[in-house]
Scaffold this motif. Structure first.
Motif, PDB file in Angstrom:
ATOM      1  N   HIS A 387       6.546  18.021  53.151  1.00 59.44           N
ATOM      2  CA  HIS A 387       6.203  17.203  51.980  1.00 59.44           C
ATOM      3  C   HIS A 387       7.121  15.985  51.891  1.00 59.44           C
ATOM      4  N   GLN A 388       8.424  16.215  52.122  1.00 62.49           N
ATOM      5  CA  GLN A 388       9.370  15.100  52.083  1.00 62.49           C
ATOM      6  C   GLN A 388       9.061  14.100  53.196  1.00 62.49           C
ATOM      7  N   CYS A 389       8.626  14.617  54.359  1.00 58.14           N
ATOM      8  CA  CYS A 389       8.279  13.729  55.474  1.00 58.14           C
ATOM      9  C   CYS A 389       7.123  12.806  55.097  1.00 58.14           C
ATOM     10  N   VAL A 390       6.106  13.381  54.455  1.00 59.24           N
ATOM     11  CA  VAL A 390       4.944  12.583  54.040  1.00 59.24           C
ATOM     12  C   VAL A 390       5.372  11.492  53.059  1.00 59.24           C
ATOM     13  N   LEU A 391       6.217  11.883  52.081  1.00 58.74           N
ATOM     14  CA  LEU A 391       6.664  10.910  51.075  1.00 58.74           C
ATOM     15  C   LEU A 391       7.446   9.774  51.720  1.00 58.74           C
ATOM     16  N   LEU A 392       8.350  10.102  52.632  1.00 56.81           N
ATOM     17  CA  LEU A 392       9.182   9.075  53.268  1.00 56.81           C
ATOM     18  C   LEU A 392       8.364   8.223  54.233  1.00 56.81           C
ATOM     19  N   ARG A 393       7.437   8.862  54.975  1.00 60.03           N
ATOM     20  CA  ARG A 393       6.640   8.108  55.953  1.00 60.03           C
ATOM     21  C   ARG A 393       5.750   7.077  55.262  1.00 60.03           C
ATOM     22  N   GLU A 394       5.287   7.417  54.056  1.00 56.62           N
ATOM     23  CA  GLU A 394       4.414   6.505  53.317  1.00 56.62           C
ATOM     24  C   GLU A 394       5.198   5.488  52.499  1.00 56.62           C
ATOM     25  N   ASN A 395       6.505   5.596  52.520  1.00 54.78           N
ATOM     26  CA  ASN A 395       7.370   4.691  51.746  1.00 54.78           C
ATOM     27  C   ASN A 395       7.504   3.353  52.465  1.00 54.78           C
ATOM     28  N   GLU A 396       7.095   2.291  51.810  1.00 57.11           N
ATOM     29  CA  GLU A 396       7.170   0.961  52.422  1.00 57.11           C
ATOM     30  C   GLU A 396       8.615   0.496  52.597  1.00 57.11           C
ATOM     31  N   ASN A 397       9.503   1.053  51.805  1.00 53.95           N
ATOM     32  CA  ASN A 397      10.923   0.671  51.897  1.00 53.95           C
ATOM     33  C   ASN A 397      11.737   1.771  52.575  1.00 53.95           C
ATOM     34  N   LEU A 398      11.155   2.389  53.609  1.00 60.89           N
ATOM     35  CA  LEU A 398      11.791   3.537  54.254  1.00 60.89           C
ATOM     36  C   LEU A 398      13.187   3.211  54.753  1.00 60.89           C
ATOM     37  N   THR A 399      13.321   2.134  55.524  1.00 59.42           N
ATOM     38  CA  THR A 399      14.634   1.817  56.122  1.00 59.42           C
ATOM     39  C   THR A 399      15.669   1.514  55.045  1.00 59.42           C
ATOM     40  N   LYS A 400      15.224   0.895  53.963  1.00 61.28           N
ATOM     41  CA  LYS A 400      16.160   0.584  52.874  1.00 61.28           C
ATOM     42  C   LYS A 400      16.587   1.847  52.139  1.00 61.28           C
ATOM     43  N   ASP A 401      15.593   2.708  51.801  1.00 60.00           N
ATOM     44  CA  ASP A 401      15.902   3.928  51.048  1.00 60.00           C
ATOM     45  C   ASP A 401      16.722   4.910  51.870  1.00 60.00           C
ATOM     46  N   LEU A 402      16.568   4.853  53.207  1.00 62.75           N
ATOM     47  CA  LEU A 402      17.361   5.739  54.068  1.00 62.75           C
ATOM     48  C   LEU A 402      18.693   5.107  54.478  1.00 62.75           C
ATOM     49  N   ALA A 403      18.931   3.847  54.012  1.00 60.28           N
ATOM     50  CA  ALA A 403      20.154   3.133  54.425  1.00 60.28           C
ATOM     51  C   ALA A 403      20.257   3.135  55.949  1.00 60.28           C
ATOM     52  N   TRP A 404      19.162   2.712  56.598  1.00 61.04           N
ATOM     53  CA  TRP A 404      19.003   2.851  58.042  1.00 61.04           C
ATOM     54  C   TRP A 404      20.129   2.197  58.838  1.00 61.04           C
ATOM     55  N   ASN A 405      20.673   1.098  58.324  1.00 60.71           N
ATOM     56  CA  ASN A 405      21.687   0.349  59.064  1.00 60.71           C
ATOM     57  C   ASN A 405      23.086   0.938  58.909  1.00 60.71           C
ATOM     58  N   ASP A 406      23.254   1.892  58.016  1.00 57.34           N
ATOM     59  CA  ASP A 406      24.561   2.542  57.816  1.00 57.34           C
ATOM     60  C   ASP A 406      24.408   4.012  58.183  1.00 57.34           C
ATOM     61  N   ALA A 449       4.631   3.704  68.324  1.00 52.84           N
ATOM     62  CA  ALA A 449       4.718   2.314  67.862  1.00 52.84           C
ATOM     63  C   ALA A 449       5.598   2.216  66.618  1.00 52.84           C
ATOM     64  N   GLU A 450       5.420   3.159  65.692  1.00 52.29           N
ATOM     65  CA  GLU A 450       6.235   3.148  64.471  1.00 52.29           C
ATOM     66  C   GLU A 450       7.700   3.416  64.786  1.00 52.29           C
ATOM     67  N   ILE A 451       7.944   4.321  65.734  1.00 52.80           N
ATOM     68  CA  ILE A 451       9.326   4.600  66.144  1.00 52.80           C
ATOM     69  C   ILE A 451       9.941   3.370  66.786  1.00 52.80           C
ATOM     70  N   SER A 452       9.169   2.702  67.663  1.00 54.95           N
ATOM     71  CA  SER A 452       9.657   1.498  68.354  1.00 54.95           C
ATOM     72  C   SER A 452      10.036   0.403  67.361  1.00 54.95           C
ATOM     73  N   ASP A 453       9.226   0.231  66.319  1.00 59.02           N
ATOM     74  CA  ASP A 453       9.506  -0.804  65.320  1.00 59.02           C
ATOM     75  C   ASP A 453      10.721  -0.451  64.466  1.00 59.02           C
ATOM     76  N   THR A 454      10.930   0.814  64.210  1.00 55.25           N
ATOM     77  CA  THR A 454      11.979   1.230  63.275  1.00 55.25           C
ATOM     78  C   THR A 454      13.338   1.319  63.950  1.00 55.25           C
ATOM     79  N   LEU A 455      13.399   1.760  65.246  1.00 53.54           N
ATOM     80  CA  LEU A 455      14.717   2.006  65.833  1.00 53.54           C
ATOM     81  C   LEU A 455      15.639   0.768  65.849  1.00 53.54           C
ATOM     82  N   PRO A 456      15.288  -0.424  66.298  1.00 57.94           N
ATOM     83  CA  PRO A 456      14.164  -0.797  67.168  1.00 57.94           C
ATOM     84  C   PRO A 456      14.462  -0.416  68.619  1.00 57.94           C
ATOM     85  N   TYR A 457      13.402  -0.162  69.352  1.00 57.02           N
ATOM     86  CA  TYR A 457      13.533   0.256  70.755  1.00 57.02           C
ATOM     87  C   TYR A 457      12.232  -0.102  71.447  1.00 57.02           C
TER      88      TYR A 457
END
Length: 491
Positions: A387-406, A449-457
């Motif tokens: 359930h948490q995966c679905v919520l986060l995957r559909e979140n447009e601000n995923l990288t921000k909410d996960l603090a992806w850069n830290d 494709a989504e993984i490639s855009d998010t990593l980025p890789y």
């Protein structure tokens, strides 16, 4: 002589008539209690949604005269009559009815659990939190005797709430942890989160945490006015007046409880900056009216709790009972010696066989219960992760909410959502930072494709990176997501 005979006939006729009337009124009382039970099972109240409260009072009085013969029905009458008295703001007589139920001798543990729960609620409203805790504890124990585990966990939460009201943080969290570790019911867990919110609001001044747990409770679609009030109070203490006023107004629109209305009006008097002075004065006046009603009710509640305290402190003379027990014991010993001498060997053998059977059955039952509890808990955790995966995957601000850069902050956030998964991966010391990030995206069920855009890789390198990470963890790329779910739950 004929005259005496005539008198005796008249007396006999009168006795027959009185006996007939008594039996008829008893049956009527039993019928009223049966009707009250039927309404109760439908979630309605006798005397409010159907039936007449005066008729219920008569049934309560009548069955009180026959309580030693109809203990269960009398206990039900006490419960229903106490409920209607509470509804009519008469807690003193309600408490008397509930106390009478505890002396009825009933073996209907479910109704007895309800009785003790109502006594605890009266004590809570009176501000007698230790006494309320004691009544809720009795209720929980009775529900446990009845095998009603769901009601038992609800009452454990009520006990924890009373501890929170007393500022006993550690004891509260310990009790709530017991519920969370053994109960999977969403409604019960929602009440646990509400209690945690109350605890963080009152005892630790962690107002953001209080808001977090109320929001978590609302995600289960469990809404109540107390949760709205907690949010209003938390925002008020955080000096966020717009939010506190917003939720205080919702309390006024959804609650009829005097205590909640009083607190909501207090917040609106002090935080609502949209009102003019005249409106603020009116709000304060409305709160003053509520406080007068609270003072009147508080007096009645204090009398009710005083009645309960007197009952608990009452010392009963049990000397007659001890004499009877002593006599029975002496007779039993004599009979027991005789039987023991005649059937000693046969009984010992039978007893051993029966004990072995019971022991084996108890062990098997315990094992089955533990296995069922484990599987249920595991399914709940896996559903929560997905359930948490679905919520986060559909979140447009995923990288921000996960603090992806830290990476460190991302680890803490992801751990909260997925049972410390990222920390568990780091502790294996087989993956680098990029591979751990990849695992988190795989858990979210993202495509390449989504993984490639998010990593980025690079898109071409995502598959190789995934296979390498999976191989390092001892699994395959195809099975990597399920491996991560299992690691989060069981690791």
């Amino acid at each position: 002589m004929p005259c005496e005979r005539k008198i005796w006939l008249i007396v006999l006729s009168l006795m027959t008539m009185l006996s007939s009337c008594s039996v008829t009124s008893l049956r009527e009382a039993q019928y009223v209690v049966a009707q009250a039970d039927s309404l109760w099972l439908e979630g309605r109240m006798y005397g409010v949604d159907g039936g007449d409260s005066a008729t219920l009072a008569q049934a309560y009085e009548k069955l009180g005269q026959w309580q030693w013969f109809y203990a269960d029905e009398y206990a039900h009458a006490c419960y229903h009559y106490g409920r209607i008295l509470r509804e009519k703001e008469n807690p003193v007589e309600a408490m008397q009815a509930f106390i009478a139920a505890t002396h009825s001798g009933t073996k209907d543990y479910h109704i007895l659990g309800r009785v003790y729960s109502n006594m605890g609620s009266i004590c809570h409203l009176a501000g007698e939190f230790p006494l309320s805790y004691e009544m809720y504890e009795k209720s929980a124990y009775v529900f446990l005797q009845d095998g009603d585990s769901l009601s038992y966990y609800y009452l454990l939460n009520d006990m924890a709430f009373e501890l929170a009201e007393q500022g006993k943080k550690e004891e509260t969290l310990t009790l709530l942890s017991e519920i969370e570790n053994h109960c999977m019911d969403n409604d019960v867990l929602a009440k646990v989160w509400e209690t945690k919110a109350e605890l963080f609001l009152l005892c630790t001044q962690q107002y953001d945490s209080a808001i977090y747990y109320i929001d978590k409770m609302y995600r289960t679609r469990v809404y109540d006015s107390n949760g709205l009030l907690i949010k209003a109070q938390a925002y008020s203490l955080l000096a966020k007046k717009d939010s506190s006023s917003y939720y205080a107004k919702q309390v006024l629109n959804s609650s009829k409880l005097l205590g909640e209305l009083n607190n909501a009006l207090y917040i609106l008097t002090n935080d609502d900056e949209t009102k003019e002075k005249t409106q603020i004065r009116q709000t304060a006046a409305n709160r003053s009216d509520i406080q007068k009603l609270l003072e009147i009710r508080q007096g009645k509640l204090s009398q009710a709790t005083q009645l309960l305290k007197q009952e608990l402190n009452k010392k009963t003379n049990w000397s007659w009972l001890y004499a009877i027990i002593a006599t029975i014991v002496v007779i039993s010993i004599g009979i027991g010696v005789y039987v023991y001498r005649k059937q000693r060997n046969r009984e010992l053998l039978s007893q051993k066989v029966e004990e072995l059977k019971q022991s084996a059955s108890a062990i098997q039952q315990k094992q089955d219960q533990l296995q069922t509890s484990y599987q249920t808990n595991r399914r709940r955790m896996e559903e929560d992760i997905k359930h948490q995966c679905v919520l986060l995957r559909e979140n447009e601000n995923l990288t921000k909410d996960l603090a992806w850069n830290d990476f460190e902050v991302m680890t803490k956030i992801a751990d909260k959502h997925f049972y410390k998964l990222v920390s568990k991966l780091r502790n294996l010391h087989v993956l680098n930072e990029t591979e751990i990030r990849l695992c988190l995206l795989v858990l979210l069920d993202m495509n390449r494709a989504e993984i490639s855009d998010t990593l980025p890789y690079s898109l071409s390198g995502v598959g190789k990176l995934k296979d390498h990470a999976a191989k390092s963890l001892g699994t395959t790329g195809k099975n990597l997501r399920q491996y991560l779910i299992n690691l989060a739950i069981d690791g």
